[in-house]
Enzyme design. Structure first.
Site, PDB file in Angstrom:
ATOM      1  N   ILE A 615       3.067   7.479  -1.564  1.00  0.00           N
ATOM      2  CA  ILE A 615       2.002   7.588  -2.083  1.00  0.00           C
ATOM      3  C   ILE A 615       0.845   6.824  -1.546  1.00  0.00           C
ATOM      4  CG2 ILE A 615       2.819   7.765  -4.500  1.00  0.00           C
ATOM      5  CD1 ILE A 615       2.578   4.844  -5.013  1.00  0.00           C
ATOM      6  N   GLY A 616       1.026   6.130  -0.563  1.00  0.00           N
ATOM      7  CA  GLY A 616       0.117   5.499   0.587  1.00  0.00           C
ATOM      8  C   GLY A 616       0.502   4.731   1.662  1.00  0.00           C
ATOM      9  N   GLY A 619      -1.884  -0.729   6.807  1.00  0.00           N
ATOM     10  CA  GLY A 619      -1.760  -1.281   8.036  1.00  0.00           C
ATOM     11  C   GLY A 619      -0.177  -1.930   7.937  1.00  0.00           C
ATOM     12  N   GLY A 621       2.374  -0.914   6.358  1.00  0.00           N
ATOM     13  CA  GLY A 621       3.392   0.106   6.292  1.00  0.00           C
ATOM     14  C   GLY A 621       3.218   0.969   5.341  1.00  0.00           C
ATOM     15  N   LYS A 637       6.138  -1.264  -1.270  1.00  0.00           N
ATOM     16  CA  LYS A 637       5.528  -1.354  -0.057  1.00  0.00           C
ATOM     17  C   LYS A 637       6.615  -1.783   0.909  1.00  0.00           C
ATOM     18  CE  LYS A 637       1.349  -3.799   1.024  1.00  0.00           C
ATOM     19  NZ  LYS A 637       0.375  -4.471   0.324  1.00  0.00           N
ATOM     20  N   ASP A 735     -10.380  -8.947   1.555  1.00  0.00           N
ATOM     21  CA  ASP A 735     -10.523  -7.594   2.012  1.00  0.00           C
ATOM     22  C   ASP A 735     -10.669  -6.761   0.547  1.00  0.00           C
ATOM     23  OD1 ASP A 735     -10.514  -5.282   3.456  1.00  0.00           O
ATOM     24  OD2 ASP A 735      -8.281  -5.091   3.561  1.00  0.00           O
TER      25      ASP A 735
END
Ligand SMILES: *[C@@H]1O[C@H](CO)[C@@H](O)[C@H](O)[C@H]1NC(C)=O
Ligand SMILES: *[C@@H]1O[C@H](CO)[C@@H](O)[C@H](O)[C@H]1NC(C)=O
Ligand SMILES: *[C@@H]1O[C@H](CO)[C@@H](O)[C@H](O)[C@H]1NC(C)=O
Ligand SMILES: *[C@@H]1O[C@H](CO)[C@@H](O)[C@H](O)[C@H]1NC(C)=O
Ligand SMILES: *[C@@H]1O[C@H](CO)[C@@H](O)[C@H](O)[C@H]1NC(C)=O
Length: 944
Positions: A615-616, A619, A621, A637, A735
């Site tokens: 799904i995404g 940087g 992983g 993740k 971020d």
């Protein structure tokens, strides 16, 4: 609406005839097994179709949460609804009688009541979610399932806001003829109804259901546009041959059809999938050839789903009969298009279709192990005999562990199934004897029944028990204790003091020398003291404890608050092993440890089906979607092998997230650190990212309205405020961007991705080698040039996010004209020249309150001040956004009240208000008046 209702009063004669016929044909009427519940109705009633409706007081005897429905609603019999004020997270279930192995249709109706506050909740069959309800809509949720027990729970699971409610519940056995679950691994699948359409000329506008449909399915007419586009045909009654009779679909439904010489496009209901993921659907198409002169090979067509040919050369007559059913299995992300196209050949007749049904195919979630469920139900029943009205017992409903465990219970995964491992009923004011069956919970580790009024003797546990801790203090139990208890192999602590009637003078010999026990003593007193001595002792002791406690309470107030909060947040995830992370810190004011689960690699692989759904990617992983054993959907993740900086980010994120919890920050559920794999597990955010909603794929499907944008901004701002004020030492995200603001199922904003986050540098920190982090377009120019990090860098980035929300534009886009590349540089002059209209996303034009918009624009512009000292703090921003949201909501309420009087003048009203508001609140630029957020006058407009 009134027309629809009239279908409930059809010709009595016709009904009687049909009914009599049915009774003749089916000597045992199916209706007898229907279960129809009018929630909170005063009495049982029988409707004109002889369906017997009962009240739900035998499930929930309490009438205090009943509400009246004062308007007619289609498909709806009930004029009342039941609310469930569920505290914390929890569920309430209707326990419906079922026969194992039989298929059922269940239909819950949730009619919106003005008297209820906004709410959102999930609807479950057993522990499988089949839908969610959000006010202010009337919602009907229907599912098909195969029962595996003598009962099936139909549950309402409290969501983020408000209380669940229900107005009507129908259970229909589908009988042997039902083929819905055939071929779907019927024991591990549940079907959720999306639409069920009877294609006809569309003029009657009537639904077909019981008694025409023996199973009381509701067949709705097609939308008028579709009906008008094609030729409606009706089959003669004598077409009903043996094949059609076996169709399991009422002839009345099959009889009418839509036909086209070339191509039939069947519009399907909006699937409402915004999660960008594949979903499985089962499509059932029903065909009856109305023209007996059409033979095999004369009407041949392809069936396409979203343009893909799923069934080529379909021929109703191929098998010789005149009825055929076609089942398609498809996987799609959103929208479903069904198209029937004549095979380009010499076939004479074009495609035709009588009816179709679309279901979403959902995997059935395994509940708690059956034995534990049975024990807990018995325990509940036995305890209720003596403790009627006990709040904790009343809250026990449905599955003991899933999707959220009952109060006082903790569950874990043992050998792949969910089991009860801890029961803590201390201080619940419970009377009566301890239910014997507790000892049958074979995975129970901890039992705490202290500080109650239990009487009788103590439950013996079998030697195979895995009990580690047993606390029976402060009850009125009688002894003596069985030797067996002391020799339980795993028992580490055993307290049984302060049971005044426990036989005194008995000394117990402990073979298990490691056992920690009070030996039956009561707060330092021996149990052999005279009884009244003990009572005095207890009272004195008690008041001492109270005094102490009050002192401690005051001292530890903040600590408590924090711990309880953290505990509450975690309540949903007590499964699996826990590890406690503590962040070493000089700051000891706040307890900074939250238990995070550790997952085995095997478990992660199973829950993501070996990383099936990506799904995404970032940087760090890749991110995959998965489902935990308890049904919770997660994002997993996984650090990629090639990412070198990943390790540091992994640890950073793990450490930070182990310490922080806030409803607007994505929480960490657990991690896995096996075989060099570094994996973090978060709850899945089903509504994707703010970025996607503003100008990504999702925005093409549905425009994010202004009030929602505003509440998302406010949520994210609160999350960042929490970070910035965390434990007295500011944590800086570094971020902040719209793709890192994720949206859960109720569109609540959650800030994600803490891989770059850092504590703000303190005096004395070397501060030298902080490499600058961030994303182009969001990066604070001051931080970039000075490398000095402060919370105000996040504020700058957040200002850019606010501009995105206002304008629906990306922060950087080099495909635009040169002066519009940078969102920040484009917005500044527009603001100075008061051209807010040009700044606002064209998609929400006229759909916002001007003053609310102005406030957000001002906040955004203050945030992107070049000098960080002039920028507001996150908590200033929260206050401003709160005000803006209040203004916007008040305006929306006002609009709604106007709309409900049938006014179509929404647009002109907005214009009118806009003008009046301009007078009230002059926009600040150009003036010498300070902006409400910044004491710095704005820079004068630059010549363009
Ligand atoms: C309604 O019907 C149910 C089930 O048949 C029964 O248990 C209940 O007593 C009835 N209630 C009334 C008020 O008649
Ligand atoms: C539909 O898909 C399921 C699994 O995805 C499969 O088991 C089943 O056989 C399929 N059914 C039909 C009718 O193709
Ligand atoms: C539509 O179909 C119904 C029967 O299904 C029929 O009674 C009616 O006359 C039809 N109307 C038109 C306009 O064809
Ligand atoms: C969804 O399914 C399509 C077609 O089966 C496939 O190409 C695509 O990769 C899938 N997408 C996801 C996110 O799984
Ligand atoms: C469905 O068909 C309509 C009209 O033919 C089209 O606009 C739409 O994009 C299609 N949707 C999908 C998901 O293919």
């Amino acid at each position: 609406m009134m027309e629809r209702l009239s279908c409930w009063v059809p010709g009595v004669v016709v009904d009687c005839l049909v009914l009599c016929l049915l009774l003749l044909v089916q000597s045992a009427s199916a209706q007898r097994d229907f279960l129809s519940i009018n929630c909170c109705a005063n009495s049982n009633t029988t409707d004109e179709n002889s369906i017997h409706w009962i009240t739900d007081f035998s499930w929930f005897p309490d009438p205090t949460n009943c509400h009246q429905i004062n308007r007619p609603v289609e498909h709806h019999r009930s004029y009342s609804a039941r609310g469930f004020p569920i505290s914390d997270s929890g569920k309430q279930c209707y326990n419906l009688p079922t026969f194992p192995g039989e298929d059922y249709l269940v239909r819950g109706s949730f009619v919106h009541l003005d008297s209820l506050s906004p709410s959102s909740f999930d609807v479950l069959i057993g522990v499988t979610k089949i839908g969610s309800v959000e006010l202010p809509n009337d919602v009907v949720v229907e599912g098909v399932f195969r029962a595996d027990r003598e009962y099936t729970n139909f549950c309402l699971l409290k969501g983020d806001e408000g209380d669940p409610y229900i107005s009507q519940l129908e259970l229909r056995p589908l009988g042997d003829g039902s083929q819905y679950l055939d071929g779907y691994g019927s024991d591990d699948t549940v079907l959720k109804l999306i639409s069920r359409v009877n294609l006809d000329n569309g003029t009657s506008g009537l639904d077909i259901r019981y008694p025409d449909d023996q199973d009381d399915r509701i067949w709705t007419p097609p939308d008028p546009a579709t009906a008008a586009s094609y030729k409606a045909v009706s089959a003669p009654s004598d077409i009903l041959n043996p094949t059609a009779a076996a169709a399991d679909v009422p002839f009345k439904v099959l009889q009418t059809a839509l036909q086209d010489p070339e191509k039939l496009v069947l519009p399907t209901a909006n699937l409402n999938n915004f999660d960008n993921l594949n979903h499985s659907y089962a499509i059932f198409l029903h065909f009856l050839e109305p023209d007996s002169s059409v033979g095999a090979g004369q009407r041949v067509f392809d069936v396409l789903v979203n343009g893909k040919n799923e069934k080529a050369g379909f021929d109703i007559r191929a098998g010789g009969g005149s009825y055929r059913r076609l089942v398609l299995n498809v996987t799609v992300r959103w929208g479903l298009n069904l198209t029937l196209v004549k095979v380009p050949n010499a076939f004479r007749f074009g495609p035709i279709c009588s009816a179709y049904e679309i279901f979403e195919v959902l995997p059935k979630i395994e509940g708690t192990r059956k034995e534990d469920v049975d024990v807990m139900l018995t325990v509940r029943k036995e305890l209720l005999l003596e403790n009627n009205g006990s709040e904790v017992l009343e809250s026990w409903s449905g599955d003991p562990c899933l999707p959220v465990p009952w109060k006082a219970i903790t569950c874990s995964l043992v050998n792949g199934s969910t089991a009860v491992t801890k029961l803590d009923l201390s201080s619940k004011n419970l009377h009566g004897s301890i239910p014997l069956s507790i000892s049958e919970l074979i995975f129970l580790n901890e039992l705490n029944l202290s500080y109650n009024r239990f009487t009788g003797s103590i439950t013996p546990f079998p030697p195979s028990s895995v009990l580690i801790s047993l606390d029976l203090r402060q009850n009125d139990l009688t002894g003596p204790l069985s030797e067996l208890l002391f020799s339980l192999p795993h028992l580490k602590t055993f307290y049984f003091g302060c049971n005044p009637h426990m036989s005194s003078g008995v000394t117990y010999s402990f073979k298990n020398t490691k056992l920690k026990t009070d030996n039956g003593k009561c707060d330092g007193q021996t149990s052999s003291r005279p009884k009244n001595g003990i009572v005095i002792g207890v009272v004195a002791c008690g008041s001492f404890i109270i005094t102490m406690a009050m002192g401690i309470f005051v001292v530890c107030f903040y600590k408590q608050k924090f711990v309880r909060r953290a505990h509450d947040d975690l309540k949903g995830y007590p499964l699996a092993k826990s590890a406690v992370f503590a962040i070493p810190s000089t700051d000891d004011f706040v307890v900074k440890s939250i238990s995070i689960q550790t997952f085995s690699l095997e478990y992660i692989e199973a829950s993501t089906q070996k990383y099936k759904t990506l799904i995404g990617e970032g940087g760090f992983g890749s991110v995959y979607r998965g489902t935990l054993t308890d049904g919770q959907e997660v994002a997993v993740k996984v650090r990629s092998a090639t990412s070198t900086q990943g390790t540091r980010e992994f640890e950073n994120e793990l450490n930070l997230l182990s310490a922080i919890r806030h409803e607007n920050l994505v929480p960490l559920l657990g991690y896995c650190c096996e075989n060099d794999q570094q994996i973090l597990v978060y709850p899945f955010m089903s509504n994707g990212s703010l970025q996607d909603r503003l100008y990504g794929e999702a925005s093409k499907r549905k425009i994010l309205d202004w009030p929602t944008r505003l509440s998302i901004a406010l949520g994210a701002a609160r999350g960042l405020t929490y970070l910035h004020t965390f434990s007295g030492r500011s944590l800086i995200h570094r971020d902040v961007k719209s793709s890192n603001i994720l949206l859960d199922h109720s569109m609540c904003a959650k800030v994600a991705d803490f891989g770059f986050s850092k504590y703000a540098p303190q005096e004395g920190d070397s501060g030298a080698s902080l490499e600058v982090r961030g994303t182009a377009g969001y990066l604070d120019p001051e931080y970039y040039s000075t490398q000095h990090l402060s919370a105000k860098s996040d504020v700058f980035s957040f200002g850019v996010v606010l501009l995105e929300i206002i304008s629906g534009r990306e922060p950087l886009n080099i495909n635009r004209p040169r002066n519009e590349w940078s969102l920040v540089e484009w917005a500044k002059p527009l603001y100075r020249e008061q051209k807010i209209d040009e700044m606002v996303d064209p998609n929400i034009k006229g759909m916002f309150h001007v003053e609310a918009m102005w406030r957000v624009v001002e906040v955004a512009l203050a945030c992107i001040e070049p000098f960080s000292a002039y920028r507001p703090t996150m908590s200033d921003i929260v206050r401003e956004l709160e005000d803006a949201l209040i203004i916007e909501n008040n305006a929306s309420e006002y609009m709604k009240s106007i709309d409900s009087f049938g006014g179509s003048s929404r647009f002109s009203i907005i214009i009118e208000r806009k003008n009046s508001i301009r007078h009230v609140l002059p926009p600040p630029p150009l003036s010498t008046e300070p902006s409400p957020l910044s004491s710095q006058p704005l820079t004068p407009p630059a010549p363009r």
